[in-house]
Design a protein around this motif. Sequence first.
Motif, PDB file in Angstrom:
ATOM      1  N   LYS A   1       0.836  -1.203   0.000  1.00  9.44           N
ATOM      2  CA  LYS A   1       0.000   0.000   0.000  1.00  9.44           C
ATOM      3  C   LYS A   1       0.875   1.259   0.000  1.00  9.44           C
ATOM      4  N   ARG A   2       1.922   1.213   0.848  1.00 13.13           N
ATOM      5  CA  ARG A   2       2.777   2.401   0.978  1.00 13.13           C
ATOM      6  C   ARG A   2       3.591   2.665  -0.287  1.00 13.13           C
ATOM      7  N   ASP A   3       3.752   1.638  -1.138  1.00 14.90           N
ATOM      8  CA  ASP A   3       4.551   1.831  -2.336  1.00 14.90           C
ATOM      9  C   ASP A   3       3.671   1.983  -3.583  1.00 14.90           C
ATOM     10  N   THR A   4       2.378   2.168  -3.378  1.00 20.71           N
ATOM     11  CA  THR A   4       1.451   2.260  -4.507  1.00 20.71           C
ATOM     12  C   THR A   4       1.315   3.710  -4.964  1.00 20.71           C
ATOM     13  N   GLY A   5       1.146   3.899  -6.263  1.00 20.72           N
ATOM     14  CA  GLY A   5       0.821   5.227  -6.773  1.00 20.72           C
ATOM     15  C   GLY A   5       1.989   5.971  -7.384  1.00 20.72           C
ATOM     16  N   PHE A   6       3.153   5.295  -7.569  1.00 18.86           N
ATOM     17  CA  PHE A   6       4.304   6.011  -8.147  1.00 18.86           C
ATOM     18  C   PHE A   6       4.156   6.169  -9.665  1.00 18.86           C
ATOM     19  N   ALA A   7       3.174   5.486 -10.237  1.00 17.17           N
ATOM     20  CA  ALA A   7       2.810   5.600 -11.669  1.00 17.17           C
ATOM     21  C   ALA A   7       3.900   5.046 -12.596  1.00 17.17           C
ATOM     22  N   ASP A   8       5.047   5.689 -12.633  1.00 17.28           N
ATOM     23  CA  ASP A   8       6.148   5.138 -13.408  1.00 17.28           C
ATOM     24  C   ASP A   8       7.456   5.558 -12.774  1.00 17.28           C
ATOM     25  N   GLN A   9       8.505   4.866 -13.157  1.00 15.33           N
ATOM     26  CA  GLN A   9       9.789   5.069 -12.500  1.00 15.33           C
ATOM     27  C   GLN A   9      10.921   4.838 -13.492  1.00 15.33           C
ATOM     28  N   LEU A  10      11.934   5.696 -13.458  1.00 16.36           N
ATOM     29  CA  LEU A  10      13.143   5.503 -14.255  1.00 16.36           C
ATOM     30  C   LEU A  10      14.313   5.361 -13.295  1.00 16.36           C
ATOM     31  N   ALA A  11      15.250   4.498 -13.626  1.00 16.18           N
ATOM     32  CA  ALA A  11      16.441   4.371 -12.785  1.00 16.18           C
ATOM     33  C   ALA A  11      17.590   3.826 -13.612  1.00 16.18           C
ATOM     34  N   GLU A  12      18.797   4.178 -13.214  1.00 13.66           N
ATOM     35  CA  GLU A  12      19.990   3.611 -13.829  1.00 13.66           C
ATOM     36  C   GLU A  12      20.616   2.638 -12.847  1.00 13.66           C
ATOM     37  N   MET A  13      20.985   1.490 -13.369  1.00 15.20           N
ATOM     38  CA  MET A  13      21.506   0.433 -12.511  1.00 15.20           C
ATOM     39  C   MET A  13      22.950   0.148 -12.897  1.00 15.20           C
ATOM     40  N   LEU A  14      23.830   0.142 -11.921  1.00 14.67           N
ATOM     41  CA  LEU A  14      25.213  -0.263 -12.162  1.00 14.67           C
ATOM     42  C   LEU A  14      25.451  -1.531 -11.350  1.00 14.67           C
ATOM     43  N   MET A  15      25.730  -2.619 -12.051  1.00 14.17           N
ATOM     44  CA  MET A  15      25.949  -3.888 -11.351  1.00 14.17           C
ATOM     45  C   MET A  15      27.431  -4.212 -11.384  1.00 14.17           C
ATOM     46  N   THR A  16      27.958  -4.601 -10.246  1.00 16.52           N
ATOM     47  CA  THR A  16      29.334  -5.095 -10.210  1.00 16.52           C
ATOM     48  C   THR A  16      29.279  -6.565  -9.789  1.00 16.52           C
ATOM     49  N   LEU A  17      29.676  -7.425 -10.736  1.00 13.38           N
ATOM     50  CA  LEU A  17      29.692  -8.871 -10.463  1.00 13.38           C
ATOM     51  C   LEU A  17      31.079  -9.238  -9.960  1.00 13.38           C
ATOM     52  N   ARG A  18      31.141 -10.025  -8.886  1.00 16.40           N
ATOM     53  CA  ARG A  18      32.427 -10.465  -8.354  1.00 16.40           C
ATOM     54  C   ARG A  18      32.441 -11.982  -8.257  1.00 16.40           C
ATOM     55  N   ASN A  19      33.482 -12.611  -8.813  1.00 18.76           N
ATOM     56  CA  ASN A  19      33.553 -14.066  -8.655  1.00 18.76           C
ATOM     57  C   ASN A  19      34.261 -14.416  -7.351  1.00 18.76           C
ATOM     58  N   ALA A  20      34.434 -15.715  -7.080  1.00  7.86           N
ATOM     59  CA  ALA A  20      34.991 -16.147  -5.791  1.00  7.86           C
ATOM     60  C   ALA A  20      36.400 -15.592  -5.590  1.00  7.86           C
ATOM     61  N   ALA A  21      37.136 -15.369  -6.706  1.00 13.63           N
ATOM     62  CA  ALA A  21      38.498 -14.842  -6.591  1.00 13.63           C
ATOM     63  C   ALA A  21      38.513 -13.314  -6.498  1.00 13.63           C
ATOM     64  N   GLY A  22      37.341 -12.681  -6.556  1.00 11.98           N
ATOM     65  CA  GLY A  22      37.263 -11.228  -6.421  1.00 11.98           C
ATOM     66  C   GLY A  22      37.359 -10.479  -7.740  1.00 11.98           C
ATOM     67  N   LYS A  23      37.407 -11.226  -8.854  1.00 13.81           N
ATOM     68  CA  LYS A  23      37.499 -10.578 -10.165  1.00 13.81           C
ATOM     69  C   LYS A  23      36.149  -9.921 -10.505  1.00 13.81           C
ATOM     70  N   GLU A  24      36.223  -8.663 -10.963  1.00 14.18           N
ATOM     71  CA  GLU A  24      34.996  -7.898 -11.155  1.00 14.18           C
ATOM     72  C   GLU A  24      34.597  -7.742 -12.612  1.00 14.18           C
ATOM     73  N   SER A  25      33.330  -7.561 -12.828  1.00 15.78           N
ATOM     74  CA  SER A  25      32.785  -7.366 -14.163  1.00 15.78           C
ATOM     75  C   SER A  25      31.580  -6.431 -14.016  1.00 15.78           C
ATOM     76  N   ILE A  26      31.435  -5.503 -14.980  1.00 13.76           N
ATOM     77  CA  ILE A  26      30.458  -4.419 -14.833  1.00 13.76           C
ATOM     78  C   ILE A  26      29.272  -4.592 -15.795  1.00 13.76           C
ATOM     79  N   ARG A  27      28.093  -4.263 -15.311  1.00 14.01           N
ATOM     80  CA  ARG A  27      26.898  -4.200 -16.157  1.00 14.01           C
ATOM     81  C   ARG A  27      26.238  -2.853 -15.929  1.00 14.01           C
ATOM     82  N   LYS A  28      25.813  -2.206 -17.016  1.00 15.23           N
ATOM     83  CA  LYS A  28      25.024  -0.982 -16.877  1.00 15.23           C
ATOM     84  C   LYS A  28      23.685  -1.176 -17.569  1.00 15.23           C
ATOM     85  N   VAL A  29      22.626  -0.917 -16.849  1.00 18.87           N
ATOM     86  CA  VAL A  29      21.281  -1.132 -17.373  1.00 18.87           C
ATOM     87  C   VAL A  29      20.406   0.053 -16.968  1.00 18.87           C
ATOM     88  N   ARG A  30      19.600   0.542 -17.895  1.00 19.04           N
ATOM     89  CA  ARG A  30      18.584   1.527 -17.526  1.00 19.04           C
ATOM     90  C   ARG A  30      17.230   0.838 -17.494  1.00 19.04           C
TER      91      ARG A  30
END
Lengths: 396, 260
Positions: B36-65
């Motif tokens: 109920k408290r999150d209802t009524g926002f109508a629409d939403q835009l956001a940019e997402m930056l994902m950092t993937l890390r494997n077990a050895a700590g090696k990183e890989s980047i994803r950018k998604v809108r």
Amino acid sequence: MRKISFCSLIGLLISQPVYADVSPIEISGSASLEFRYFPQDALSSEQSDSNFSFAIQPEFYQSWNGGKNSLLFTPFLRLDEHDSERTHADIRELLYETVSDNWELRAGIGKVFWGTTESQHLVDIINQTDLIENSDTEDKLGQPLINLALIRPIGTLDLFILPGFRERTFAGGDGRLRFIPAVDTGNPIYESSAEDKHVDWAVRWSQTLADWDIGISHFSGTSREPLFIANNDGSALIPVYNLIDQTGLDIQTYQGNWLLKLEAISRSGQGRRFSALITGFEYTFVGVFNSVIDVGWIAEYLFDDRKNNALTPFEDDYLIGTRITLNDAQSSEFLFGIIQDASSNSQSFNLEASHRIGQSWKIELESRWFSNINPNDIDFSFSRDDYIQFTLSKFF
Amino acid sequence: MKTLLTITLTSLLTFNIAFAQTPEERGLEIAIESDKRDTGFADQLAEMLMTLRNAAGKESIRKVRVKTLEVSGDGDKSISIFDQPRDVKGTALLSYTHSTKPDDQWLFLPALKRVKRIASRNKSGPFMGSEFSFEDITSFEVDKYTYKYLRDEEVEGKATFVIEQFPTYQASGYTRRIVWVDQEIYQPLKVEFFDRKNSLLKTLTFHDYQQYLDQYWRADRQEMVNHQSKKSTTLLFNNYQFKTGLTDRDFDQNSLKRAR
């Protein structure tokens, strides 16, 4: 004709009011180095056993008016070690687009895809195939077009005017994966007296109804797929481009992990009217053996009622394939398929694999083999052209 | 006298009802309040930056809108546009999410200009090779789970309700989730995911909540740790915008083909 569409494009641009919110030009694209190796000796002595090739395809994009207007430019260039025909440039896209609530208008040079199946694309007809790029027919030449899309609750109606025709590309004398004798692309025969300036038209209605995606289309104009006749001394094949009418239907739906597909066409204008059909499914096991790996199975049946007179080798054939997606950070993927002729032993095998390196590089492996090809089949010329290909691409 | 009796009876009844509320009802009540408290926002835009890390700590980047359209009475519609890695630039995913039946999803492949429908029992599949699966990033709908209130607990100085959630939709990768819901803003602070064999698979934590339009709380950062593979993913959100005037038309296949 190309000149006219350029002029109208510029005219459209000038007639637009100047907007303040013009976005900066976005530049992206890719460059790739390709190596092909053919383990078998060629049928013709001019052809080589290995080949290097380089291609670049940048993309320039600018939008204004809150993204409602845009201009896209995608040139393409390939340099080939042996085949001078394969060294070629093209404008894949030079497209102006304007978008409103219930319509979209595109003008310039563009690329349009219609269809659902994997083995072949029967319904897809707007763009000419850039066959010299890859025998899988998935590469296309830019097509001059004006496209108005009317978007209504009952579906999207796309209207196309296609001023000007692009000839199909074929490997030259030095190239592999070519017909024997080679195709002489310099002297095509057109049914239309306007030759490659005939104005074609097409229309397509498409709609999503619950779980179903349906498209019905009609094209009237110069066939993208030529017939061939031998030249006087039999040293070359001359492509013949007839005027055709083609009606197409494409459907896809899903049920759980099943994706069901159908494409069908009926075409008149190249001899007697004929029909062709592809139908099949893709079934995906998500997360096999408690891993994150997906394994998909693809099966399709291809039918063409011209039977052995068909221009296509796929007149009564099956495709069975598998797609393995590792879902790892490098997006590693494998696709393996066999197309088997139902009435003979002829088979063709296809393997594709890809793996990302770092953030912007990708390495791809592609291999095709042909076995027991019937000497009467159209692809017999390729029967010694099994190959393995590596491509290293940089994306920017 | 009669009035007094009525009042007494009423308060007794109320008392009884409150007392008789089962953990399941209490869990559902909290979920309904969150929704109920999150209802009524109508629409939403956001940019997402994902950092993937494997077990050895090696990183890989994803950018998604991500563009989202709120749909009342069903799951939301969204278009995700991939910007990085560069080889998938221009790829876009259109999703019509549903609470209990499978989502409708179409993928646009820019090289072929092709829209492909995805047979979408893949809710449990990883999103772009990350530790987030599709079901972790789709909108919260009350019908998606059954609930069981467990206890109140403090998480980093904040009072939370601890609730067990059991997916009602098919093909989930989880038997259950345990969610720590902030008692003040009714948003999750922590989620534990249990795999199909009911062992702890992943822990997700939410950080730096900001309030938008005086109502909607969004975490700037999410951290997902996979305890079994030792891989992790950081999700950073940027440039949240709400009520930008998007309509159904911005979430059809025509728009998918020109998503930029």
